[in-house]
Write an enzyme that holds these catalytic residues in place. Structure first.
Site, PDB file in Angstrom:
ATOM      1  N   LYS A 112       0.815  -1.228   0.000  1.00 21.25           N
ATOM      2  CA  LYS A 112       0.000   0.000   0.000  1.00 21.25           C
ATOM      3  C   LYS A 112       0.844   1.272   0.000  1.00 21.25           C
ATOM      4  CE  LYS A 112      -4.090  -2.199   1.817  1.00 21.25           C
ATOM      5  NZ  LYS A 112      -3.531  -3.431   2.402  1.00 21.25           N
TER       6      LYS A 112
HETATM    7  O1  LIG Z   1      -9.566  -3.163   1.412  1.00 21.46           O
HETATM    8  C1  LIG Z   1      -8.675  -3.895   1.851  1.00 21.46           C
HETATM    9  C2  LIG Z   1      -7.386  -3.843   1.397  1.00 21.46           C
HETATM   10  C3  LIG Z   1      -6.473  -4.735   1.891  1.00 21.46           C
HETATM   11  N1  LIG Z   1      -6.808  -5.654   2.821  1.00 21.46           N
HETATM   12  C4  LIG Z   1      -5.757  -6.593   3.279  1.00 21.46           C
HETATM   13  O2  LIG Z   1      -6.182  -7.930   2.952  1.00 21.46           O
HETATM   14  C5  LIG Z   1      -5.878  -8.798   4.024  1.00 21.46           C
HETATM   15  C6  LIG Z   1      -7.153  -9.349   4.611  1.00 21.46           C
HETATM   16  O3  LIG Z   1      -6.893 -10.267   5.650  1.00 21.46           O
HETATM   17  P1  LIG Z   1      -8.033 -11.233   6.268  1.00 21.46           P
HETATM   18  O4  LIG Z   1      -7.332 -11.933   7.365  1.00 21.46           O
HETATM   19  O5  LIG Z   1      -8.472 -12.176   5.169  1.00 21.46           O
HETATM   20  O6  LIG Z   1      -9.137 -10.369   6.735  1.00 21.46           O
HETATM   21  C7  LIG Z   1      -5.038  -7.994   5.011  1.00 21.46           C
HETATM   22  O7  LIG Z   1      -3.679  -8.130   4.632  1.00 21.46           O
HETATM   23  C8  LIG Z   1      -5.491  -6.580   4.764  1.00 21.46           C
HETATM   24  O8  LIG Z   1      -4.494  -5.625   5.068  1.00 21.46           O
HETATM   25  C9  LIG Z   1      -8.082  -5.696   3.276  1.00 21.46           C
HETATM   26  O9  LIG Z   1      -8.442  -6.522   4.141  1.00 21.46           O
HETATM   27  N2  LIG Z   1      -8.990  -4.808   2.785  1.00 21.46           N
END
Ligand SMILES: O=c1ccn([C@@H]2O[C@H](COP(=O)(O)O)[C@@H](O)[C@H]2O)c(=O)[nH]1
Length: 328
Positions: A112
């Protein structure tokens, strides 16, 4: 995006496993098993806890990667979890990306980035690699560069506008790689800014979506999608469906499935008519499956705990694949 889409077609699976390890997500006996090794290798005792966790993260990640390679096309290591450990964590981040790439996985670095153009050009070297003596301009590395990161794509924050994005687009073209720009994020507060009304009646996220289509317009690949993808949260099914219409040339990275509540039905509308156009992420739902399996015991050996991590991650990744296939 063609390499990612080819990998999705090979595995028949539009899902990506997020590598977001934390101390709570790695079995305690695995972390403990590295105590002696780390004590002998660090310069000062203060470095030991972070170094120990970093080695444990690497062992854990390799186990997850071995478990899901062949089932999923891609992994998404989240750099925050590694940066939290300092230099040892960054080393493990690059080692994890390299290991995943060696196993044939597309590596999507969730970093990001977002900054002014000159700084964005330096960040964009994550895609092109680095040449000693090269300037920080995107694309200056090119052929023969040293690539310490081993990533195929990065995530980028568009808040700074076009000059913060262009260096990544140039770097992606130079290195045959991709970027994913935040458009409609999955988190609870995402509407504070993204849903604001603009003078022309559209929302902020819709304006960002139009910019993303424009940023990628001259990078359309063989599958009809550009190198500039969009991040669209699984927690916003209606907006996701509308964005699919609005952004016909933009491939979606869809986080928010599983731990954040998103379902296969929620993400269906983010795919195109051919069942392509998106890849869905799950991090905790896959790498933390050992914790909810009911099969973990505190008195297990570290080897047995890693075997459980392997089995449960494989089962969870397979279940997610089948869940998505059922709606596509
Ligand atoms: O809008 C967003 C952008 C990035 N993320 C990232 O994805 C994963 C989600 O992790 P989970 O454990 O499946 O919830 C995490 O690395 C976030 O920083 C997001 O969730 N939403």
């Amino acid at each position: 995006m063609d390499r990612l889409i080819d990998a999705i077609e090979r595995t028949q699976n539009p899902s990506v496993v997020g590598l977001d390890p934390t101390e709570a997500l790695v079995p305690a006996q695995v972390v403990a098993s590295f105590a002696d090794e780390v004590r002998d290798s660090v310069d000062t005792p203060e470095e030991a806890p972070a170094a120990q966790l970093a080695v444990a993260f690497y062992e854990f990640n390799r186990t997850i990667i071995d478990a899901v390679a062949g089932i999923v096309p891609a992994v998404k290591p989240q750099i925050a979890m590694y940066e939290a450990l300092g230099p040892a964590g960054i080393d493990v981040y690059t080692m994890t990306c390299e290991y995943a790439a060696e196993q044939g996985l597309y590596v999507l670095a969730d970093v990001k980035r977002g900054d002014i153009g000159s700084t964005a050009a330096a960040y964009a070297h994550m895609l092109t690699g680095v040449n000693a003596g090269a300037s920080a301009e995107a694309g200056s590395a090119g052929a023969g560069a040293h690539d310490p990161w081993h990533v195929d794509a990065v995530t980028v924050n568009p808040y700074l506008g076009t000059d913060g994005i262009t260096p990544f687009v140039d770097a992606a073209k130079t290195a045959d790689k991709d970027l994913f720009v935040l458009v409609r994020t999955s988190n609870p507060s995402s509407s504070e800014l993204q849903m604001l009304d603009l003078a022309d009646g559209s929302k902020v996220y819709e304006h960002v979506a139009d910019l993303v289509e424009r940023w990628g317009a001259d990078t359309i690949g063989e599958h009809g999608y550009s190198r500039v993808g969009a991040v669209v949260g699984a927690t916003h099914p209606q907006e996701g469906r509308a964005l699919r219409e609005r952004m016909p040339r933009t491939f979606f990275l869809v986080p928010g499935y599983g731990a954040q509540g998103g379902t296969a039905a929620d993400v269906r509308g983010m795919f195109d008519a051919n069942g392509s156009g998106a890849i869905v992420n799950s991090s905790r739902g896959i790498i933390g499956a050992w914790r909810t399996s009911g099969r973990y015991r505190k008195d297990m050996s570290a080897d047995d705990a890693l075997a459980l991590v392997f089995d449960t991650a494989r089962e969870a990744a397979t279940a997610m694949r089948d869940d998505l296939r059922a709606v596509l």
